[in-house]
Write a protein that holds these residues in place. Sequence first.
Motif, PDB file in Angstrom:
ATOM      1  N   THR A 155       8.606  29.294  -0.397  1.00 39.49           N
ATOM      2  CA  THR A 155       7.176  29.809  -1.139  1.00 39.49           C
ATOM      3  C   THR A 155       6.493  28.492  -1.394  1.00 39.49           C
ATOM      4  O   THR A 155       5.109  28.852  -1.390  1.00 39.49           O
ATOM      5  CB  THR A 155       7.699  29.955  -2.566  1.00 39.49           C
ATOM      6  N   SER A 156       6.758  27.421  -1.184  1.00 34.90           N
ATOM      7  CA  SER A 156       5.873  26.183  -1.325  1.00 34.90           C
ATOM      8  C   SER A 156       4.645  26.026  -0.093  1.00 34.90           C
ATOM      9  O   SER A 156       3.762  25.545  -0.230  1.00 34.90           O
ATOM     10  CB  SER A 156       6.515  24.934  -1.520  1.00 34.90           C
ATOM     11  N   ASN A 157       5.143  26.994   1.066  1.00 32.43           N
ATOM     12  CA  ASN A 157       4.456  26.836   2.183  1.00 32.43           C
ATOM     13  C   ASN A 157       3.546  28.078   2.264  1.00 32.43           C
ATOM     14  O   ASN A 157       2.962  28.349   3.193  1.00 32.43           O
ATOM     15  CB  ASN A 157       5.152  26.677   3.358  1.00 32.43           C
ATOM     16  N   THR A 158       3.719  29.055   1.346  1.00 36.55           N
ATOM     17  CA  THR A 158       3.106  30.344   1.386  1.00 36.55           C
ATOM     18  C   THR A 158       2.150  30.559   0.319  1.00 36.55           C
ATOM     19  O   THR A 158       2.395  30.341  -0.906  1.00 36.55           O
ATOM     20  CB  THR A 158       4.076  31.527   1.509  1.00 36.55           C
ATOM     21  N   LEU A 159       1.111  31.309   0.499  1.00 40.18           N
ATOM     22  CA  LEU A 159       0.128  31.584  -0.412  1.00 40.18           C
ATOM     23  C   LEU A 159      -0.084  33.169  -0.479  1.00 40.18           C
ATOM     24  O   LEU A 159      -0.243  33.811   0.523  1.00 40.18           O
ATOM     25  CB  LEU A 159      -1.276  31.162  -0.127  1.00 40.18           C
ATOM     26  N   LEU A 214      -2.465  23.602   9.797  1.00 40.94           N
ATOM     27  CA  LEU A 214      -2.108  24.722  10.695  1.00 40.94           C
ATOM     28  C   LEU A 214      -1.537  25.865  10.156  1.00 40.94           C
ATOM     29  O   LEU A 214      -0.521  25.655   9.244  1.00 40.94           O
ATOM     30  CB  LEU A 214      -1.203  23.910  11.700  1.00 40.94           C
ATOM     31  N   ILE A 215      -1.941  26.962  10.598  1.00 46.19           N
ATOM     32  CA  ILE A 215      -1.241  28.192  10.018  1.00 46.19           C
ATOM     33  C   ILE A 215      -0.012  28.603  10.949  1.00 46.19           C
ATOM     34  O   ILE A 215      -0.419  28.854  11.950  1.00 46.19           O
ATOM     35  CB  ILE A 215      -2.293  29.293   9.603  1.00 46.19           C
ATOM     36  N   TYR A 216       0.925  29.248  10.251  1.00 48.34           N
ATOM     37  CA  TYR A 216       1.817  29.863  11.202  1.00 48.34           C
ATOM     38  C   TYR A 216       1.760  31.298  11.221  1.00 48.34           C
ATOM     39  O   TYR A 216       1.757  32.005  12.171  1.00 48.34           O
ATOM     40  CB  TYR A 216       3.503  29.700  10.174  1.00 48.34           C
ATOM     41  N   PHE A 234      -0.421  37.295   2.813  1.00 45.83           N
ATOM     42  CA  PHE A 234       0.243  36.162   2.698  1.00 45.83           C
ATOM     43  C   PHE A 234      -0.276  35.365   3.668  1.00 45.83           C
ATOM     44  O   PHE A 234      -0.266  35.555   4.981  1.00 45.83           O
ATOM     45  CB  PHE A 234       1.843  36.447   2.809  1.00 45.83           C
ATOM     46  N   VAL A 235      -0.399  34.042   3.406  1.00 49.33           N
ATOM     47  CA  VAL A 235      -0.945  32.969   4.495  1.00 49.33           C
ATOM     48  C   VAL A 235       0.066  31.902   4.347  1.00 49.33           C
ATOM     49  O   VAL A 235       0.439  31.280   3.498  1.00 49.33           O
ATOM     50  CB  VAL A 235      -2.362  32.360   4.282  1.00 49.33           C
ATOM     51  N   LYS A 236       0.919  31.596   5.708  1.00 47.44           N
ATOM     52  CA  LYS A 236       1.937  30.683   5.721  1.00 47.44           C
ATOM     53  C   LYS A 236       1.593  29.596   6.514  1.00 47.44           C
ATOM     54  O   LYS A 236       1.151  29.495   7.744  1.00 47.44           O
ATOM     55  CB  LYS A 236       2.931  31.507   6.302  1.00 47.44           C
ATOM     56  N   PHE A 237       1.602  28.097   5.991  1.00 47.85           N
ATOM     57  CA  PHE A 237       1.333  27.045   6.502  1.00 47.85           C
ATOM     58  C   PHE A 237       2.705  26.275   6.880  1.00 47.85           C
ATOM     59  O   PHE A 237       3.816  26.499   6.112  1.00 47.85           O
ATOM     60  CB  PHE A 237       0.796  25.989   5.448  1.00 47.85           C
ATOM     61  N   TYR A 238       2.742  25.424   7.926  1.00 42.63           N
ATOM     62  CA  TYR A 238       3.898  24.705   8.125  1.00 42.63           C
ATOM     63  C   TYR A 238       4.005  23.600   7.043  1.00 42.63           C
ATOM     64  O   TYR A 238       4.977  23.125   6.993  1.00 42.63           O
ATOM     65  CB  TYR A 238       3.619  23.944   9.580  1.00 42.63           C
ATOM     66  N   SER A 239       2.719  23.157   6.490  1.00 45.44           N
ATOM     67  CA  SER A 239       2.575  22.262   5.607  1.00 45.44           C
ATOM     68  C   SER A 239       2.722  22.555   4.079  1.00 45.44           C
ATOM     69  O   SER A 239       1.934  23.328   3.757  1.00 45.44           O
ATOM     70  CB  SER A 239       1.612  21.160   5.906  1.00 45.44           C
ATOM     71  N   VAL A 275       0.912  -1.224   0.017  1.00 50.23           N
ATOM     72  CA  VAL A 275      -0.081  -0.211   0.059  1.00 50.23           C
ATOM     73  C   VAL A 275       0.894   1.026  -0.177  1.00 50.23           C
ATOM     74  O   VAL A 275       1.629   1.383   1.079  1.00 50.23           O
ATOM     75  CB  VAL A 275      -0.855  -0.023   1.209  1.00 50.23           C
ATOM     76  N   GLU A 276       0.729   1.855  -1.171  1.00 46.73           N
ATOM     77  CA  GLU A 276       1.483   3.170  -1.171  1.00 46.73           C
ATOM     78  C   GLU A 276       0.924   4.624  -0.231  1.00 46.73           C
ATOM     79  O   GLU A 276      -0.147   4.465  -0.082  1.00 46.73           O
ATOM     80  CB  GLU A 276       1.543   3.894  -2.534  1.00 46.73           C
ATOM     81  N   CYS A 277       2.002   5.025   0.547  1.00 44.26           N
ATOM     82  CA  CYS A 277       1.653   6.001   1.501  1.00 44.26           C
ATOM     83  C   CYS A 277       2.378   7.163   1.452  1.00 44.26           C
ATOM     84  O   CYS A 277       3.614   6.769   1.547  1.00 44.26           O
ATOM     85  CB  CYS A 277       1.476   5.531   2.912  1.00 44.26           C
ATOM     86  N   GLU A 278       1.763   8.321   1.169  1.00 43.96           N
ATOM     87  CA  GLU A 278       2.776   9.235   1.006  1.00 43.96           C
ATOM     88  C   GLU A 278       2.953  10.125   2.362  1.00 43.96           C
ATOM     89  O   GLU A 278       2.470   9.740   3.465  1.00 43.96           O
ATOM     90  CB  GLU A 278       1.839  10.445   0.204  1.00 43.96           C
ATOM     91  N   ALA A 279       4.227  10.617   2.424  1.00 41.34           N
ATOM     92  CA  ALA A 279       4.722  11.129   3.694  1.00 41.34           C
ATOM     93  C   ALA A 279       5.165  12.679   3.522  1.00 41.34           C
ATOM     94  O   ALA A 279       5.584  12.860   2.382  1.00 41.34           O
ATOM     95  CB  ALA A 279       5.545  10.438   4.324  1.00 41.34           C
ATOM     96  N   GLU A 280       5.103  13.631   4.619  1.00 41.64           N
ATOM     97  CA  GLU A 280       5.861  15.017   4.524  1.00 41.64           C
ATOM     98  C   GLU A 280       6.426  15.038   5.699  1.00 41.64           C
ATOM     99  O   GLU A 280       5.842  14.824   6.907  1.00 41.64           O
ATOM    100  CB  GLU A 280       4.286  15.675   4.126  1.00 41.64           C
ATOM    101  N   LEU A 281       7.495  15.739   5.611  1.00 42.25           N
ATOM    102  CA  LEU A 281       8.230  16.283   6.646  1.00 42.25           C
ATOM    103  C   LEU A 281       8.155  17.489   7.204  1.00 42.25           C
ATOM    104  O   LEU A 281       8.305  18.381   6.505  1.00 42.25           O
ATOM    105  CB  LEU A 281       9.892  16.060   6.159  1.00 42.25           C
ATOM    106  N   ILE A 282       7.806  17.571   8.569  1.00 43.61           N
ATOM    107  CA  ILE A 282       7.374  18.968   9.179  1.00 43.61           C
ATOM    108  C   ILE A 282       8.429  19.184  10.203  1.00 43.61           C
ATOM    109  O   ILE A 282       8.931  18.242  10.950  1.00 43.61           O
ATOM    110  CB  ILE A 282       6.017  18.726   9.933  1.00 43.61           C
ATOM    111  N   GLU A 283       9.070  20.520  10.007  1.00 40.86           N
ATOM    112  CA  GLU A 283      10.216  20.750  10.916  1.00 40.86           C
ATOM    113  C   GLU A 283       9.675  22.002  11.709  1.00 40.86           C
ATOM    114  O   GLU A 283       8.879  22.555  11.529  1.00 40.86           O
ATOM    115  CB  GLU A 283      11.457  21.062  10.093  1.00 40.86           C
TER     116      GLU A 283
END
Length: 288
Positions: A25-29, A56-58, A76-81, A10-18
Motif C-alpha cells: 500500500t505504501s507504493n500504491t496511490l 518510475l511507475i509500475y 490505482f497508480v503503483k510506484f516501485y519507490s 552528512v546525513e543521507c537517506e536511503a531507500e531499498l528498491i527490489e
Amino acid sequence: MGFEFKPRMVECEAELIEFKKPLETSNTLFITGISSKLTQQECSMRLKDIFEVYGLIYDVLVYNKLNEAIDSYYAFVKFYSSKAAAKAKSAVHLKYMIDGQLLKVQHPKKGKAIDEANKQLFVEKCYELANYYLGFNGYNASIVSLSKYTESDEKDVASYVCNARISFRFHDDISSDGIGLGQVAYNPSEIETKMIAVKRAKKKACNRAYENAFSKVKLVVLSTGKVAPYVDEAASSITSHNLQGIIKINKVDVEEEPLSPVDDINWENTTLLQDINEQLLIDLELDY
C-alpha cells in the motif's frame, strides 16, 4: 595552539528498491474524482503523464465509477519507490485536474497478505527498472549456458535450462546468477510443432533465468541520486535440482502467432550466445 579537525557527518537517506511487483500500500496511490467524460485509456495516459515525473511507475489501472451516484472513474497508480509515491501524493492531491475535476489522491486501505510468489517481476519490467536506476550501460545481462534439461521425464516436451548472469558496471565484484526452465509440449507426429516448441522453450528458459537473477538484486538508492546494487543470495531458492514443477508446461499449436525475429536464431550454435544477449533483451517475447 593546535586545531583539532572534526569531520562533518552528512546525513543521507536511503531507500531499498527490489526487483518485485510493488504491491504494498505504501507504493500504491488510490485516485478518485477522475472525469468519466474521457475513455479509460485516455485517463490512464493522462494519469501516467501527471505521476511519472515523481518516479518510475509500475502500472496505472483505471476502473469504472465506484457507484451510479458518482459520475467519475477511480484508479490505482503503483510506484516501485514508496518515497516517490509519497511525494506524488503530496504534490497531486487536490492540486491537479483532469477535464475540470480535481484529483483526490490517497494511499489505499491495507488489503490481505501478499503471497511472495505473486510478486515475481516479469523480465521486461526487470529491464525497465534496471534501466531507470542504473542506466542502459550500468549493468550487463548475459547468458552463461543454455542446454537441454535432461532430468525431465515428460514425454513430447521440449525442456531447456538456462543459466544467466547480471553484472554491474563499477561493481566488478558483484553479480547475480539465475536459473530458468522452459518447457513446451508438442505433437510428436508434426515435426514443425517440435521445432517451434524447442525455440520457445529456449526463450522461456532465458526469460526465467533473467527473472531469477534479477530477483536477488536489491538497489540502495541514496537521496543524492547515487545507486548501489547488492545481491541477496537467499532471496531465491531455485537451483538446478528443484526446477521441475516450477513452470507450467504449455501446449504448442502450429497456428499460433508468427514467430519473432529471435526465433530465427540457430540456438544450437552456442558460440552465438554472447552475440545475441543484447537482442534477447529487446526482442524476447513473453509467452506466459
